[in-house]
Design a protein around this motif. Structure first.
Motif, PDB file in Angstrom:
ATOM      1  N   SER A 190       0.826  -1.210   0.000  1.00 49.85           N
ATOM      2  CA  SER A 190       0.000   0.000   0.000  1.00 49.85           C
ATOM      3  C   SER A 190       0.863   1.263   0.000  1.00 49.85           C
ATOM      4  O   SER A 190       0.448   2.298  -0.509  1.00 49.85           O
ATOM      5  N   PHE A 191       2.026   1.176   0.601  1.00 53.07           N
ATOM      6  CA  PHE A 191       3.029   2.251   0.567  1.00 53.07           C
ATOM      7  C   PHE A 191       4.227   1.611  -0.122  1.00 53.07           C
ATOM      8  O   PHE A 191       4.961   0.836   0.480  1.00 53.07           O
ATOM      9  N   ARG A 192       4.351   1.860  -1.422  1.00 53.87           N
ATOM     10  CA  ARG A 192       5.322   1.115  -2.226  1.00 53.87           C
ATOM     11  C   ARG A 192       6.474   1.992  -2.658  1.00 53.87           C
ATOM     12  O   ARG A 192       6.266   3.095  -3.155  1.00 53.87           O
ATOM     13  N   ILE A 193       7.678   1.484  -2.496  1.00 55.69           N
ATOM     14  CA  ILE A 193       8.828   2.260  -2.919  1.00 55.69           C
ATOM     15  C   ILE A 193       9.557   1.528  -4.039  1.00 55.69           C
ATOM     16  O   ILE A 193       9.711   0.314  -4.015  1.00 55.69           O
ATOM     17  N   THR A 194       9.963   2.288  -5.041  1.00 59.01           N
ATOM     18  CA  THR A 194      10.767   1.761  -6.142  1.00 59.01           C
ATOM     19  C   THR A 194      12.095   2.482  -6.123  1.00 59.01           C
ATOM     20  O   THR A 194      12.143   3.718  -6.184  1.00 59.01           O
ATOM     21  N   ASN A 195      13.155   1.712  -6.001  1.00 57.08           N
ATOM     22  CA  ASN A 195      14.491   2.279  -5.900  1.00 57.08           C
ATOM     23  C   ASN A 195      15.087   2.444  -7.298  1.00 57.08           C
ATOM     24  O   ASN A 195      15.036   1.515  -8.100  1.00 57.08           O
ATOM     25  N   ILE A 196      15.599   3.632  -7.587  1.00 58.56           N
ATOM     26  CA  ILE A 196      16.183   3.880  -8.902  1.00 58.56           C
ATOM     27  C   ILE A 196      17.587   4.463  -8.773  1.00 58.56           C
ATOM     28  O   ILE A 196      17.926   5.079  -7.770  1.00 58.56           O
ATOM     29  N   GLY A 197      18.390   4.261  -9.806  1.00 53.19           N
ATOM     30  CA  GLY A 197      19.677   4.936  -9.860  1.00 53.19           C
ATOM     31  C   GLY A 197      20.881   4.049  -9.675  1.00 53.19           C
ATOM     32  O   GLY A 197      20.777   2.885  -9.305  1.00 53.19           O
ATOM     33  N   GLU A 198      22.023   4.618  -9.956  1.00 57.47           N
ATOM     34  CA  GLU A 198      23.290   3.914  -9.842  1.00 57.47           C
ATOM     35  C   GLU A 198      24.291   4.803  -9.113  1.00 57.47           C
ATOM     36  O   GLU A 198      24.241   6.028  -9.224  1.00 57.47           O
ATOM     37  N   PRO A 250       3.768   1.985  18.516  1.00 57.46           N
ATOM     38  CA  PRO A 250       3.355   1.572  17.177  1.00 57.46           C
ATOM     39  C   PRO A 250       1.855   1.318  17.129  1.00 57.46           C
ATOM     40  O   PRO A 250       1.237   1.072  18.170  1.00 57.46           O
ATOM     41  N   PRO A 251       1.262   1.361  15.959  1.00 60.56           N
ATOM     42  CA  PRO A 251      -0.151   0.992  15.850  1.00 60.56           C
ATOM     43  C   PRO A 251      -0.344  -0.465  16.270  1.00 60.56           C
ATOM     44  O   PRO A 251       0.487  -1.321  15.959  1.00 60.56           O
ATOM     45  N   ASP A 256       3.609   1.026   5.477  1.00 60.55           N
ATOM     46  CA  ASP A 256       2.920   0.136   4.533  1.00 60.55           C
ATOM     47  C   ASP A 256       1.845  -0.684   5.254  1.00 60.55           C
ATOM     48  O   ASP A 256       0.689  -0.730   4.823  1.00 60.55           O
ATOM     49  N   HIS A 257       2.209  -1.310   6.336  1.00 63.28           N
ATOM     50  CA  HIS A 257       1.240  -2.168   7.035  1.00 63.28           C
ATOM     51  C   HIS A 257       0.137  -1.359   7.716  1.00 63.28           C
ATOM     52  O   HIS A 257      -0.987  -1.840   7.850  1.00 63.28           O
ATOM     53  N   THR A 258       0.456  -0.157   8.139  1.00 60.48           N
ATOM     54  CA  THR A 258      -0.587   0.696   8.716  1.00 60.48           C
ATOM     55  C   THR A 258      -1.633   1.028   7.653  1.00 60.48           C
ATOM     56  O   THR A 258      -2.845   0.931   7.890  1.00 60.48           O
ATOM     57  N   LEU A 259      -1.168   1.376   6.457  1.00 56.99           N
ATOM     58  CA  LEU A 259      -2.107   1.703   5.385  1.00 56.99           C
ATOM     59  C   LEU A 259      -2.838   0.444   4.907  1.00 56.99           C
ATOM     60  O   LEU A 259      -4.029   0.502   4.589  1.00 56.99           O
ATOM     61  N   ARG A 260      -2.146  -0.688   4.866  1.00 56.13           N
ATOM     62  CA  ARG A 260      -2.810  -1.933   4.457  1.00 56.13           C
ATOM     63  C   ARG A 260      -3.941  -2.296   5.400  1.00 56.13           C
ATOM     64  O   ARG A 260      -4.943  -2.877   4.985  1.00 56.13           O
TER      65      ARG A 260
END
Lengths: 360, 360, 360, 360
Positions: B7-15, B213-214, B346-350
Motif C-alpha cells: 500500500s506504501f510502495r517504494i521503487t528504488n532507482i539509480g546507480e 506503534p499501531p 505500509d502495514h498501517t495503510l494496508r
C-alpha cells in the motif's frame, strides 16, 4: 494476503479445526511427475505424535490432490493439495478469545480480526497451517531435484544444548530430535523431557542448507535471496531470528576474517570459507546456502501465567491445558526445509535460464 | 524487481556513479505536508564523510522532489525524489568485474547480469542506493508521525564492544558512532580506528525500536510484520542477521521465562516483558517493536586477499584501494530506521482503520 | 497466473473433467454472513441443461465451502469453494490435441503448454471454469449488498436480433434467453433454434449495469475501473469486445453530444445523460456503471471445418461432436454479472473509506 | 497504483504542470542498446502542435534518461526517462476543481482525492501523462524488434468517416490524421476542421496491429492477452471501447462464419481468416494481433455546457477556454502502439522461452 512468491506462488488455505488445511501452488512448471510418496513422507515428519518429545496427539494427515495433475503429471495449472481434518473438540479454545494465552497470537488476532475469527485450535494462527507449507515444499523440492539442488535441515540447538557442526551432505534423521550429533541429541531429549515433566517448554535452533544451489539467482535491492528466505521462514509460527552464514557472529569479526576469498577448485570458482552462507548482494554464489532459524519455546505451558480477562478488563491467570509439544523444534525441521525449497524454486523460475559464469 | 511494499510502495532507482540515485513512492496518502528539512537531515546522517570513523569521501547529497507534491503537499500521486550524483572517477571499479573483490557482490552480480551491468562504484549493488531508502523512510516517518509512532535506532555493538541497554525514549546521537552508551561509544571508536589503521574493517549491530506503534497491524501467514521487516532490512547491503525481541536468546529459554504475560497498566492491556519485540502471530501488540540487525564488516579492506582472474581463470590477489568506511554501522543507523518506517507505514495503510481492542 | 484482484482476490482452480472446479477468495472482509442459497442460485443460472437453448448436458453443480467460514460467517481467512465434477467421458477430447478445433484454444494451448496440459473437456480453457467465477461473484455481490449496490445483466443481442433498451431497475429473467424485451426474446429463441438445427451457432451481446455503485472508486492511470472491468470480462471465454456507456458509438459523436452535463437532482450532483457509463478518468461518478460485452458464436459446431493434423503436418477436416450450446450468451449472463461484482468489490475495498464529495 | 505489468513493468510518474512527466521501466532485459532517436521520434508523433488538426500548443518534449543505462546499453536496472515540463499558466485550471468540466475527470478526481490533488492542467489525469506511455512503449518496441515483432497503428474512423481496410504491412504516415486511406484522410481533416470552427470536437477509432507476434504468449484464465491489452489501452484517457479481431461484429455472426479455420501455408500452421485477432484462449496463435480502440470526442469544447458549482451546490454553465485538440485520435496513434508494445513485451518476457509448436 495468504500468498507467497512470484513465479512459484503458494496460497495457504484452511483452519486448524475446520474441514481442511491445504495449499494452492501456482506457477509449478508443466511436465513434473509428482512423487506423492515423498510428499507424504515429509508430511509424516511434521505430524504430531511421532515420538515422546512431541505432542501425544496423533493425527493421520493424508495429502489429497484436487487439481493441477493429469495422469500424475503437473499441467501448469494451479495445484491444490488438501488434508481433511479429523473431528476435534474445540471447546477449550473458545475462552482464549477473552483471556489470551501469553506468547500466543490470541491477543493480537483479536486486535486484527475482532470477534469474527475462527477461534478453534488457533484457527488461521495455528501451527497446523504449516502442513500446507510442507506440501508446497515437497513440490518445490521436486522442482529443485531437477537441477540437482538438495535441501537438508537439522536441529542445531535445544535449550542450552548446542550440536557440533556436521557435514550437511551426511545428515540423516537417526533420532527423534533430528540432530545429527548423537551425543547432543541424547542431551536434547533429556532437556525436553525435563521441561515437559515440569509443565514447561524449551526453544531451539534449526539449521538449513541448500546443497548445490543454482548460481546467480536472487534479485538485487529488495527481492534478495536472504530477504525472501527470511520472510518465508518468519511465516513459521515461533520463529524469532533468521541468520545467514556466520550470522550474528559477523558483528564481532574483522573484514579480513569475514571475507570469503576466491580460489579455483576442480576448475570452478569457489570460496575457501562460506561465512556469507552462499549469498552475496542478494544473489547466490553457488556455495551452499545456509540459514539458521531460532524458535521460541512453545508458548503453551501448564504453569500458571498472568493474563487479562478482556471482557471484564481485569487481571487473572491461566494454565494452558491439553497435550502440547514441549519443544516444537524437531517437528519444525521439515517445515524449515519446505520454506527454503519454496523460495529457491521461486527464484530459480524467476531467473529463467541462469546466465553462465563470466569467464567460465 | 526494484519495488517493495503493497500500500506504501517504494521503487528504488539509480546507480552509484550514474546521474542520480532516488526513489519513487507510490501510495503515500494525499494531504501530507512534507517536511523537507527532516528528510534532508536524515540524508545527512547517512552521508559519507561525517566523521573520522566514516569514509573521508565527502558528498553533498541534496534531495530534490520531481513529482507528487503540489504546493508542498502530497497529492496521492507517485512522489519521485532524487539526488544528483557528482562526477566521480570510476576507473578503478572497472577491473572488479573480472577480479571480484571478496565479500562484495562483484562475482554474483556477474553471474546474474553478465557484462551488461554498470560496474562503476558497485552500480546497483552500491550502498549508495540506500540514500533512496533514507528518503523513502523520511516520508514514511512523517506518515507515522500522524499516528504518534516514533522510530529510533542506535549502534548496539561494534566488533567486541557491546553497549548497555538504554531507554529507547532517551536515545540521542551525541557521538560519532551513534551509540547512546557513552563509555561503550568511546571504546567502539577506538576499535574502528584500530581496524582502519591496519587496513582492516569491523562489523557490528544496530538496534531499532518503533515506539507507540499501531496495534493490530501485520497479516497472518505470510505477510507477517517480522517477515516484512526482515525482508526490508535484508535489502541493506551487509546485513546478515535479523532478530526480533529476545531473538537468538529465545533458543536457550524456557516457555515460562520467554512468554510475555499480560497485565493492565493505566487502563491498558500491556505485557510485563517484551521478549516478543512487539509482534505475536505476525501482528503488532502495541508494545514497542524491536529488531536487531547484524552487519558484516565492510568488505573493502586494504589487506591482500585471494581472488580469481575470471578471464584467465587463474588465482590472483587483490588489495581494495580507495577511501572506505572501516565500519559501516554508524552510517547504517538512519538506513535501518528508514526500512522499519517504510514497512510500518505500509502495514498501517494496508490495515485501513485499525480495529478496536476486544473488550476495551 | 490464476489470480485476479488486489484487495478482494480470487484464484481460480480446477479442470473441466478433473476432480473439482472452484475458487479461493482472499481478502473478503470478516463478519459477512454468507447466504449460500443466493450463491447456489447464481450457479444454477449458469448451469448447462437449463433450457432448450442451452446444451442438453445436465449437471447438478453443488457448491461446497471448504475454508474461511466459521458458523456461516466469514473470518477474513481465504474462502475456498468447490464443486465436485461428475464422472465424464473424456475420450473424444483427446484427439483435439493434435487436430485443433477451429475457434477453440486447442491450438494455442498446445503452443503454450505442449503435451502436458489436461486435454479433457478443454481442461483449464473450458467454460466450466466460469463456475468458479460465479461463486466468487456471488460472494462479491454480498459484499456490495452491504453498500447498496446491485448488479443486473441481460441479453442485449443474439445474432441479428437486438433488444430494445430497458430500465435496468426492472430487469427480470422471464424467459430462457434472459432478455427483458419479450418480443426480441421470442425472435432470439427462434434464431438460436435455427442455428442449432443446422449444426451451427450464433454470437451475441450481454449488457451489465451496476446500480447505485460507490462513488469515487477506481484508480487513475493504470488500475482504472474500465481497465480492470474489461480485463475481468475478457477472462470469460468467447468475449471479444468490451464497451463502456456509449462505447463504439462515441467514435461518431461530437463532444457537444457526447459530454454528460452536470445538474442537481434531489440535492445530488448527477449527469443528465450517462454516455460515459458511470466512469470518468477511471473513477466512478456514482451514475450506473454500464458495460456491453460481445461474445463470439460457440466455436463447437457440427459442420465440417478445415483443420490441420499437427502430428502429420497435413490438412484435414473436423466436425465437433457432442452436445454444445448453440449460443452461450444466455448462460453467460450470470458470469458477466459475477466478474463486474468481483471488480467492484475489489475496488471498493481498495479505496477504503470512500471520500465525501467536494462541496456536498 | 501507478504501475503496470509483471515482468516488464512500467511506473508512470509526473504531473501535467509539475516539473516533469516520465516513466520508470523495471524488468527490461540487460544488454539492449537503446536507440534514443527512435524513442524521440515516437514522442514527436504524440507531441501537441504538430499540425492544424491538433492543438496549437507547441511543446518541445525532450526525453532524458536518468537511470538504467551504462554506455547507452540497458543494465537490467530500472530505466528512468523523464521530460521536463515548460513553465505554464495553470490559473485557468484552478476553478475546474469546483465547477467540473463535463466529460473530464474533474468531478471524479474530486471524489477520490478531495482537495489535495494537483489541479493544474488535469494533474495526474492529464493526457500529458501519456508521454510516459510513449517512452515506455518505445523501449518495449525495441525489445520486440529483437524477436521480429513490429507494431503499427492508424486512424480508422473520425466522426462519420471510416477508412477502408489496408494492408498493415504497408501503413505509412503520409497525412496529418495518420489514416492510410488517403481519400478518407482528406474527409477526416474536413470533419475535424468543421468541428473546431464550431467550438466542438469529434471522436474516432484507432486500429493497432502487431505483425509477426510471438506465438504462445498470454496466460489462461485471468492474464489473457486480450484482458491485459484492453486494460493497458483503457489507461489512455478517452478510450471507451476495445475490440479484438472482428470485435462487436462477432455478435451477428454464425459459428461457421466466425471460426478461423486452420490450413498449412509455407509449411506453417495458419488460419485462413483472422477474426479472432490473433488470440485464442487468451494466448497468441502467431497470426497478427489486432485491436480496435474507440476514443470519445475531446471533452474540452468551447460551447456552453451545464455544470454545477460544487461549493455553492447550484447549477451553472461553463465554456472550456484554451487551445485544445478538436480530435485527439491522430495524436493517440503512437500512444495506442505504445501500450500494445508494453503488454506484448511483458507477456513475451513472462513466457520465458516460448515453447515449440506441437508437431512442428
Amino acid at each position: 494476503m495468504n500468498t507467497l512468491g512470484t513465479s512459484f506462488r503458494i496460497t495457504n488455505i484452511g483452519e486448524s479445526h475446520g474441514k481442511i488445511v491445504g495449499v494452492v501452488i501456482d506457477g509449478c512448471p508443466a511436465g513434473l511427475e509428482l512423487d506423492m510418496d515423498k510428499l507424504q513422507k515429509d508430511l509424516d515428519r511434521r505430524r504430531p505424535g511421532q515420538s515422546k518429545v512431541s505432542t501425544t496427539r496423533n493425527e493421520a494427515d493424508r495429502a489429497e490432490v484436487l487439481t493441477g495433475l493429469y495422469e500424475g503429471v503437473t499441467t501448469g495449472a494451479p495445484i491444490t493439495i488438501i488434508i481433511r481434518n479429523q473431528d476435534r473438540d474445540s471447546s477449550k479454545y473458545l475462552e482464549a478469545r477473552w483471556t489470551p494465552r501469553p506468547g500466543h497470537a490470541d491477543y493480537t488476532a483479536g486486535l486484527r480480526y475482532g470477534e469474527n475469527q475462527d477461534p478453534r485450535g488457533g484457527g488461521r494462527f495455528s501451527g497446523r497451517n504449516t502442513a500446507g507449507f510442507v506440501m508446497a515444499g515437497a513440490v518445490a523440492k521436486q522442482v529443485l531435484d531437477g537441477i540437482g539442488t538438495n535441501i537438508v535441515a537439522y536441529t542445531q540447538q535445544i535449550g542450552p544444548v548446542v550440536a557440533k557442526d556436521v557435514d550437511p551432505a551426511k545428515v540423516t534423521e537417526s533420532n527423534m530430535v533430528r540432530c545429527p550429533d548423537e551425543a547432543a541429541a541424547e542431551e536434547m531429549i533429556r532437556v525436553i523431557e525435563e521441561a515437559r515433566s515440569e509443565g514447561d517448554s524449551v526453544g531451539g535452533k534449526v539449521k538449513v542448507i541448500a546443497l548445490n544451489p543454482p548460481r546467480g539467482i536472487g534479485q538485487p535491492i529488495f527481492d534478495t535471496l536472504e530477504g525472501d528466505i527470511a520472510k518465508a521462514l518468519y511465516a513459521i509460527p515461533a520463529v524469532k531470528a533468521v541468520e545467514f552464514g556466520a550470522g550474528i557472529l559477523y558483528a564481532g569479526l574483522r573484514g579480513s576474517e569475514a571475507n570469503d576469498q576466491y580460489v579455483i577448485r576442480d576448475g570452478k570458482v569457489v570460496t575457501e570459507t562460506n561465512n556469507s552462507g552462499g549469498v552475496l548482494g542478494g544473489i547466490s554464489s553457488g556455495m551452499p546456502i545456509e540459514a539458521t532459524v531460532t524458535f521460541k519455546p512453545t508458548p503453551s505451558i501448564g504453569l500458571e501465567q498472568k493474563t487479562v480477562d478482556l471482557q471484564e478488563m481485569e487481571e487473572t491467570t491461566i494454565k494452558v491445558e491439553g497435550r502440547h509439544d514441549p519443544c516444537i523444534v524437531p517437528r519444525a525441521v521439515p517445515v524449515v526445509e519446505a520454506m527454503m525449497a519454496v523460495v529457491l524454486a521461486d527464484h530459480t523460475l524467476r531467473a529463467g535460464v541462469i546466465p553462465q559464469v563470466l569467464g567460465e
